[in-house]
Design an enzyme around this catalytic site. Structure first.
Site, PDB file in Angstrom:
ATOM      1  N   LYS A  78     -10.052 -11.565  28.258  1.00  0.00           N
ATOM      2  CA  LYS A  78     -11.167 -12.511  28.595  1.00  0.00           C
ATOM      3  C   LYS A  78     -11.979 -11.829  27.657  1.00  0.00           C
ATOM      4  O   LYS A  78     -12.466 -11.145  27.424  1.00  0.00           O
ATOM      5  CB  LYS A  78     -11.209 -11.928  29.936  1.00  0.00           C
ATOM      6  CG  LYS A  78     -12.007 -13.135  30.486  1.00  0.00           C
ATOM      7  CD  LYS A  78     -12.105 -12.573  32.412  1.00  0.00           C
ATOM      8  CE  LYS A  78     -13.132 -13.498  32.777  1.00  0.00           C
ATOM      9  NZ  LYS A  78     -12.370 -13.382  34.408  1.00  0.00           N
ATOM     10  N   SER A 153     -11.845 -17.163  37.859  1.00  0.00           N
ATOM     11  CA  SER A 153     -12.579 -17.371  35.995  1.00  0.00           C
ATOM     12  C   SER A 153     -12.017 -17.399  34.718  1.00  0.00           C
ATOM     13  O   SER A 153     -12.351 -17.948  33.583  1.00  0.00           O
ATOM     14  CB  SER A 153     -13.802 -16.743  36.444  1.00  0.00           C
ATOM     15  OG  SER A 153     -13.709 -15.693  36.425  1.00  0.00           O
ATOM     16  N   SER A 177     -10.016 -14.295  40.541  1.00  0.00           N
ATOM     17  CA  SER A 177     -10.070 -14.846  39.306  1.00  0.00           C
ATOM     18  C   SER A 177      -8.977 -14.151  38.451  1.00  0.00           C
ATOM     19  O   SER A 177      -8.587 -14.835  37.235  1.00  0.00           O
ATOM     20  CB  SER A 177     -11.120 -14.166  38.913  1.00  0.00           C
ATOM     21  OG  SER A 177     -12.297 -15.115  39.422  1.00  0.00           O
TER      22      SER A 177
HETATM   23  N1  GLN Z   1     -14.295 -17.718  42.363  1.00  0.00           N
HETATM   24  C1  GLN Z   1     -14.770 -16.543  42.387  1.00  0.00           C
HETATM   25  C2  GLN Z   1     -15.995 -16.626  42.227  1.00  0.00           C
HETATM   26  O1  GLN Z   1     -16.879 -18.090  42.021  1.00  0.00           O
HETATM   27  C3  GLN Z   1     -14.499 -15.282  42.080  1.00  0.00           C
HETATM   28  C4  GLN Z   1     -14.992 -14.957  41.105  1.00  0.00           C
HETATM   29  C5  GLN Z   1     -14.139 -14.395  40.336  1.00  0.00           C
HETATM   30  O2  GLN Z   1     -13.068 -12.996  41.157  1.00  0.00           O
HETATM   31  N2  GLN Z   1     -14.632 -13.620  39.238  1.00  0.00           N
HETATM   32  O3  GLN Z   1     -17.432 -15.782  41.691  1.00  0.00           O
END
Ligand code: GLN
Length: 496
Positions: A78, A153, A177
């Protein structure tokens, strides 16, 4: 016959038997990634660098030198994990061209284990999002259906494994995410306990919630990568100095009549009926395999999303203050006054303002504003401190539940992969994608998503299991019990 999924353990067997080499695997995957370019999985891929690493491992193996547990296995990264000398953008224009001068601890560890660092995987900007559409480098497409998102994400990491471009990938999970993209891409994703994996060299979003974890096709592979990245690191003060159990061995253990709690609150309004049916079928499979099933209530979970959207933005507003155009990251060239009154501001301040407004995308700006407001004098008690109280209640709900059951079970994501563009205009709809995953981050406990079905139209469905802090071993054992009874983890995109 569909092609079997490419797993790390199979590749290792083949390499150790001399049937293939790391270089051969890497060059095939580079070609495959080239052919799959429209998926937009990788934001950076350097074939020469990849092949160089593979050749070095092959040479060691050939010379009979000791090689690590991931020797020659390609791993997707990532793009928020710092890799020395390699572009690391965090999905943002702000960090375009940034090359970290050091490796994140997880990167140092997988290098040590002999992994071949493959491409940097696309992601929502600064890990804020649930669809990878917030990337400054365009969205990643879901390999199962290119009109749909791969989740987020860590969408690039999940899609890379789902499309068999790499057998393993690393992601990060702040509110879901890893687990949510794993679910909607039909792969396994583990969010370890907060403190299990070092965050050193992870570009911070919300430091009290962020945790790095693996993606893979099956539990054995997941355990293999998790074993390599786990453990204490003096460079991360929140990393816990506790022994790391043998995760690979846990995958092979018998199910052993676990007590499973089905979370009542995870089956409410907004849950897609096909997801509900697949998860209910999974419960039946566990019951047949000897598990004791009972319903468990986590009464405060309905406050999870609101509490998270105060805590996470508050921490992000502080973490992202460092991107001001002075030391690294995007610096605006033109910061001449544009609005009335700006001419009275010192040029340095105007430079910072212009750099931040050009460098950050709309969702990141929204979070910074939300967080700054939640922390501001006069409002902190009403918002941020209240959210911390809710966080404690959520943790207590879990503590209570785990006196009665070994793991909790529910869906990972309320819906299968949604269409590109479907939720971009409605931040709240996007935020609700993580309704079942967020509470684990607030409590710091581990959670895993494993494939448990396909919708009628062929989209993957994920099953989530949650365990007490540092009980990843239990997750591996109980998830593997399901994997042995089913073949969902063997399904491939496009009819495989
Ligand atoms: N979708 C959540 C957010 O937008 C979690 C994102 C994540 O776990 N990095 O914050």
């Amino acid at each position: 016959m569909p092609e079997p999924a490419m797993t790390a353990h199979r590749l290792l067997e083949q390499m150790n038997a001399g049937a293939t080499t790391a270089e051969e695997i890497a060059s095939q995957l580079i070609k495959k990634a080239e052919a799959a370019k429209t998926l937009n999985v990788f934001v950076h891929l350097d074939p020469d660098h990849i092949l160089g690493q593979a050749r070095a491992i092959d040479a060691r193996r050939k010379a009979g030198q000791p090689v690590g547990p991931l020797a020659g296995v390609p791993v997707g990264i990532k793009d928020l994990l710092c890799v020395e000398g390699e572009p690391t953008t965090c999905g943002s224009k702000m960090l375009k061209g940034f090359k970290p001068p050091y490796d994140a601890t997880v990167i140092a560890r997988i290098k040590q284990a002999g992994a071949v660092l493959f491409g940097k995987c696309n992601m929502d900007e600064f890990a804020m999002g649930s669809s990878t559409e917030n990337s400054a480098y365009g969205p990643t497409l879901n390999p199962w259906d290119a009109s749909r998102v791969p989740g987020g994400s860590s969408g690039g990491s999940a899609a890379a494994v789902a499309a068999d471009l790499v057998p393993l990938a690393l992601g990060s999970d702040t509110g879901g995410s890893i687990r949510q993209p794993a679910a909607v891409c039909g792969v396994v994703g583990l969010k370890p306990t907060y403190g299990r994996v070092s965050r050193y060299g992870l570009i911070a979003f919300a430091s009290s919630l962020d945790q790095i974890g693996p993606f893979a096709h099956d539990l054995k592979d997941t355990a293999l990568l998790q074993a390599v990245i786990s453990g204490h690191d003096p460079r991360d003060a929140t990393s816990v100095d506790a022994p790391v159990p043998d995760y690979v061995a846990a995958v092979a253990q018998p199910l052993d009549r676990p007590r499973i709690g089905v979370v009542k609150e995870f089956f409410g309004a907004g849950l897609d009926p096909e997801v509900a049916a697949a998860v209910e079928a999974a419960v039946k499979i566990y019951e047949k395999a000897g598990a004791t099933i009972r319903e468990i209530s986590l009464p405060h979970s309905k406050y999870g999303v609101p509490a998270y959207y105060l805590v996470a933005p508050a921490e992000c507003s502080s973490n992202l203050a460092r991107y001001d155009g002075t030391t690294y990251g995007h610096r605006a060239e033109d910061f001449s006054p544009k609005y009335p009154g700006e001419e009275n501001l010192p040029p340095l301040l105007r430079m910072m303002m212009a750099s931040r407004s050009e460098g950050f995308g709309p969702e990141v700006k929204r979070r910074i504003m939300l967080g700054t407001f939640a922390l501001s004098a006069g409002y902190a008690d009403q918002y941020y401190n209240k959210a911390l109280q809710v966080r404690r209640r959520i943790r207590e709900d879990f503590d209570r539940a785990f006196t009665e059951v070994d793991v909790l079970l529910g869906p990972t994501s309320p819906t299968p992969a949604f269409k590109l563009g479907e939720r971009t205009a409605n931040p709240l709809a996007m935020y609700l994608s993580d309704i079942y995953t967020i509470t684990a981050n607030l409590a710091g406990i581990p959670g895993i998503s494993i494939p448990c079905g396909l919708t009628k139209s062929g989209l993957p469905i994920g099953l989530q299991l949650l365990a007490p802090a540092f009980a990843e071993e239990t997750l591996f054992r109980i998830a593997a019990g399901f994997e042995r009874e089913t073949d969902w983890h063997l399904k491939r995109p496009h009819g495989g």
